[in-house]
Structure formats: C-alpha cells, structure tokens
Design an enzyme around this catalytic site. Structure first.
Site, PDB file in Angstrom:
ATOM      1  N   CYS A 204       0.766  -1.233   0.025  1.00 40.33           N
ATOM      2  CA  CYS A 204       0.041   0.043  -0.057  1.00 40.33           C
ATOM      3  C   CYS A 204       0.698   1.241  -0.166  1.00 40.33           C
ATOM      4  O   CYS A 204       0.698   2.259  -0.777  1.00 40.33           O
ATOM      5  CB  CYS A 204      -1.155  -0.037   1.205  1.00 40.33           C
ATOM      6  SG  CYS A 204      -2.193   1.410   1.150  1.00 40.33           S
ATOM      7  N   CYS A 205       1.840   1.345   0.872  1.00 36.15           N
ATOM      8  CA  CYS A 205       2.995   2.396   0.922  1.00 36.15           C
ATOM      9  C   CYS A 205       3.684   2.313  -0.557  1.00 36.15           C
ATOM     10  O   CYS A 205       3.619   3.869  -0.762  1.00 36.15           O
ATOM     11  CB  CYS A 205       3.737   2.086   1.850  1.00 36.15           C
ATOM     12  SG  CYS A 205       3.258   2.385   3.666  1.00 36.15           S
TER      13      CYS A 205
ATOM     14  N   CYS B 120      -0.592   8.719   7.157  1.00 32.21           N
ATOM     15  CA  CYS B 120      -2.044   8.521   6.807  1.00 32.21           C
ATOM     16  C   CYS B 120      -2.825   8.331   8.010  1.00 32.21           C
ATOM     17  O   CYS B 120      -2.370   7.848   9.025  1.00 32.21           O
ATOM     18  CB  CYS B 120      -2.110   7.275   5.557  1.00 32.21           C
ATOM     19  SG  CYS B 120      -1.386   7.410   4.046  1.00 32.21           S
TER      20      CYS B 120
ATOM     21  N   CYS C 173      -3.306   4.968   9.521  1.00 38.33           N
ATOM     22  CA  CYS C 173      -1.932   4.382  10.198  1.00 38.33           C
ATOM     23  C   CYS C 173      -1.150   5.126  11.071  1.00 38.33           C
ATOM     24  O   CYS C 173      -0.147   4.897  11.479  1.00 38.33           O
ATOM     25  CB  CYS C 173      -1.081   4.105   8.548  1.00 38.33           C
ATOM     26  SG  CYS C 173      -1.646   3.219   7.590  1.00 38.33           S
TER      27      CYS C 173
ATOM     28  N   CYS D 260       8.122   3.374   5.791  1.00 34.45           N
ATOM     29  CA  CYS D 260       7.274   3.189   4.355  1.00 34.45           C
ATOM     30  C   CYS D 260       7.866   2.970   3.234  1.00 34.45           C
ATOM     31  O   CYS D 260       7.461   2.339   2.169  1.00 34.45           O
ATOM     32  CB  CYS D 260       6.381   4.476   4.163  1.00 34.45           C
ATOM     33  SG  CYS D 260       7.348   6.037   3.696  1.00 34.45           S
TER      34      CYS D 260
END
Length: 240
Positions: free
Chosen positions: A115-116, A198, A201, A226
């Site tokens: 995702c990162c 985010c 997170c 990340c």
C-alpha cells in the site's frame, strides 16, 4: 555523484544559508518533499521566505488527515505558492484495493508495504524525475533507524543525492523555530501526534513512547518505515 564537496561547504551553514547555497547550485533540480509535518513546515518556510527555486512536492495518498489537507491550503495561501502534488496511479491502486480491500494494510506487513509502495514510493519517483538532489525533513532522533544517517547520502538506484538539513535538530529545536518564525503547523501535533502520516495508519502517542510509536502501531517490526527513505532499496542507511 560525490556529496563530499557539498558537505564541506555546508557544514557550518544554518538552514536558510544551506538551502540558499543549494538553490544557487541546483535551482529547480533540487527537490524538497513535504508531508506537512513540523519539520517539513520549517524547511518549507526557509525555502519560500527566500523565494528560492527549489521545488516543493508532496504526495497525496488519498488517506491523509483532514488537518493535513487544511494545512496544505493554509501554506499555499500564506506563501502565495502552489506546492506540487503527486497522486498514486489510479489503475494500480484500484487493482490493489479491489483484490485486498480498502484497509488490507492491517492484515499483514506485506499488504501495508505494498500500500505504501503504491501510494507513496511510486509517486515520489515521478516527483524526483530529473532532480539532482533530494531534500528531506528527517531528524536523527525520530527513530533508531535514523540515528545512523548522515546529512548526505547517495541513492545510486535513484541516481540522486539526499540531504537532511535538520538531521541534528531536536524536537524542541524544531518547535522553537516554527514558533519564532510564526509558521503554520498541523494542530494534530498539539494532540500527541509528533509524526503524522495517513489517517488509518497514525495514532497519538503516550508520554514516554517512541517518537514514531504512533505509525503502524499494530506491527511488531522494530524499524517501521514506508520505504520512502530506503537507500538503494535497503532499510540499512548508506552513508554518503
């Protein structure tokens, strides 16, 4: 691509002076990436208050805090600028979310890192295209991983020099600079969020917790990054 001559010339210069020097050397081929944290706001001010040509870019992951978006607008308005914004590739993000779900980063470290990668690492590569030097707001005390960094690094994979101008600043140094210069900052910092990423997170930290304890707090890995600041694709810092 040897940062040693730069390091020698900048070693006794303050933040504004070092950025002004780099502006003269690189102009718009110098890029500063901001996520609108306190450190980044300090560097943004040092660039924009001097009308430097250094590019300022940011990554909109699509999952940021409302306060971060508001600060982006406030910063643009205060300095009469338009910070360049880079977004994830829509097709790649759609494929990932449709296959794994919108909050799959909670399910595994692998999902979180992917995702990162999609939301941050790939857009950053586009933002740095053509740049010769990448300026960051990293501070040494932010995490154990970052204590081993030097102010200059070479990322040969990206073919770029990285420069961390406030690497040796403390959190108190940063707060004082922002206060003294009347720089706008994210109000989440006053609510226990020293490090802001985010929204899903990031959480506030408790007194005595590590500076980055609020990032990906459900993971057990000791070095939680990340991938933006890996050098040559590795977590271990590579000194320039």
């Amino acid at each position: 691509m040897d940062p040693a001559p730069l390091e020698a010339k900048l070693q006794n210069l303050g933040l504004e002076e070092s950025l002004s020097f780099l502006d003269g050397e690189y102009g718009s081929q110098a890029v500063f990436s901001t996520s609108f944290g306190l450190e980044d706001q300090a560097i943004t001010h040092a660039i924009l208050s001097q009308n430097l040509k250094i590019r300022i870019v940011t990554l909109d992951t699509g999952r940021l805090f409302r306060e971060t978006y508001e600060l982006h607008q406030i910063t643009n308005d205060k300095y009469k600028t338009r910070i360049e914004t880079y977004f994830p590739d829509a097709e790649k993000l759609e494929k990932f979310v449709n296959a794994n779900g919108p909050d799959s980063f909670y399910a595994s470290v692998e999902n979180r890192k992917e995702c990162c990668h999609i939301r941050k690492v790939v857009p950053l590569e586009r933002a740095l295209n053509g740049a010769k030097i990448w300026i960051t707001g990293i501070r040494r005390e932010q995490s154990g991983f970052r204590t081993e960094m030097s102010k200059f690094e070479i990322d040969s994979a990206k073919q770029i020099i990285k420069y961390h101008p406030i690497l040796d600043w403390t959190w108190e140094d940063t707060k004082k600079y922002v206060k003294d210069k009347n720089i706008p900052y994210n109000p989440l910092h006053d609510k226990g969020y020293p490090s802001i990423g985010c929204a899903p997170c990031t959480r506030a930290i408790e007194p005595g917790e590590d500076f980055r304890a609020g990032r990906w707090w459900w993971e057990n890995e000791s070095a939680k990054e990340c991938g933006l600041h890996w050098v040559d694709g590795k977590l271990t810092p590579k000194k320039g």
